[in-house]
Scaffold this motif. Sequence first.
Motif, short mmCIF file in Angstrom:
data_model
loop_
_atom_site.label_atom_id
_atom_site.label_comp_id
_atom_site.label_asym_id
_atom_site.label_seq_id
_atom_site.Cartn_x
_atom_site.Cartn_y
_atom_site.Cartn_z
N PHE A 247 0.88 -1.18 0.00
CA PHE A 247 0.00 0.00 0.00
C PHE A 247 0.91 1.22 0.00
O PHE A 247 1.73 1.39 0.90
CB PHE A 247 -0.92 -0.02 1.24
N CYS A 248 0.80 2.06 -1.03
CA CYS A 248 1.61 3.27 -1.14
C CYS A 248 0.76 4.47 -0.76
O CYS A 248 -0.38 4.59 -1.21
CB CYS A 248 2.11 3.44 -2.58
N LEU A 275 -0.95 -4.31 -5.39
CA LEU A 275 -0.52 -2.93 -5.17
C LEU A 275 -1.70 -1.97 -5.10
O LEU A 275 -2.58 -1.98 -5.97
CB LEU A 275 0.41 -2.54 -6.34
N VAL A 276 -1.71 -1.14 -4.05
CA VAL A 276 -2.76 -0.12 -3.90
C VAL A 276 -2.10 1.25 -3.74
O VAL A 276 -1.13 1.39 -2.99
CB VAL A 276 -3.64 -0.38 -2.64
N GLY A 277 -2.64 2.24 -4.45
CA GLY A 277 -2.15 3.63 -4.32
C GLY A 277 -3.16 4.48 -3.56
O GLY A 277 -4.10 3.96 -2.93
N PRO A 290 -3.28 -1.20 -14.63
CA PRO A 290 -4.10 -0.14 -14.02
C PRO A 290 -4.17 -0.29 -12.49
O PRO A 290 -4.31 -1.40 -11.97
CB PRO A 290 -5.46 -0.34 -14.67
N LEU A 291 -4.06 0.84 -11.81
CA LEU A 291 -3.79 0.86 -10.38
C LEU A 291 -5.06 0.97 -9.53
O LEU A 291 -5.86 1.88 -9.72
CB LEU A 291 -2.88 2.07 -10.10
N THR A 292 -5.20 0.04 -8.59
CA THR A 292 -6.24 0.18 -7.57
C THR A 292 -5.81 1.34 -6.66
O THR A 292 -4.64 1.43 -6.29
CB THR A 292 -6.36 -1.11 -6.73
#
Length: 337
Positions: A247-248, A275-277, A290-292
């Motif tokens: 988690f970023c 990966l989560v932004g 594509p980013l969650t």
Amino acid sequence: MAGHHVVSMKDVARQAEVSVGTVSNVLNRPDIVSEDRRLRVEAAIAELGYVRNDAARQLKLGQSRTVGAIVLDSANPFYGQLVGGIEAAAEASSLAVIAGSTGNREQRERLYLSLFEEQRVRGILLASTGGTEDLIAGIRGRGTPVVLAESARDATGGSSVSVDDIAGGEIAVRHLAALGRRRIGVLVARQDLRQVADRLHGARRAAADVGVEIEVLEAEDLTVLAGRTAGESVVARSSTERPDAMFCVNDLLAVGVLQAFAFRHQIAVPEQIALVGYDDIAFARSTVVPLTSVAQPADLMGRTALALLEEEIAHRDAAPRHVSFTPTLVERESTTG
């Protein structure tokens, strides 16, 4: 007729054979001037082509048509969206917006606050580093309203708009845990910023709640480059030592991590590491995977901040209002495959 001589009130007074005060009264309170004098002044204004200096007049009245917006980082598209919301709402009220970016530096924030006050802006919208409460209190006390555009409570008694970043951190970790991830790396930078500290706090709280392990990873800054460097160090670990999710605390970091994973083709997202932004910037949906992301309603926050500022301008003695938004998770392929 002189070439570029700007006609002043003095010139009008001389021509009409009255005092400068009388000219001023004709412009601002004509009802108190005798008809004879008023007609002489109006004739002189017409003959000389006098144009009243609105800038000077507004400074006197403290009624400029400009608001100042100060954000933490213009390189982060989230703040571009926030200012976009402010500008859209300002346009509807015929106000102009001057925006400055502090690069997360308190000294720079102090400079902008002081400059905007000197410029006699109508009001100031501020995403703050958190260290300038003394200055904000002074500016408010001298009559310029300040609304915090990204803070939950304002110690100096003004209105504010915020997102519940603790809830945002919780949402991210709960999502990863629900997908069966057990070792979650939380990539942070600038923990002195309240937003970052809150997101980490929420992540820790959710992890304790659902029984997953958290490892705090430190990046140099909240940028793509810093994210890539941090991502490289995760790549360098043996596969058993790596987290199975990250988690970023903002999307820029997450994009950098994604680059490190994808360019080296060593780590598959989300198969090996989910990966989560955070922020759901427009770019998040067009990354390699594509980013969650945890979405903040940036445009709505900007519009709301301006509405609160206008309320303070109209009613100086109104009680401050605090508007808080709850972030939402936008799921994409970086976690759900």
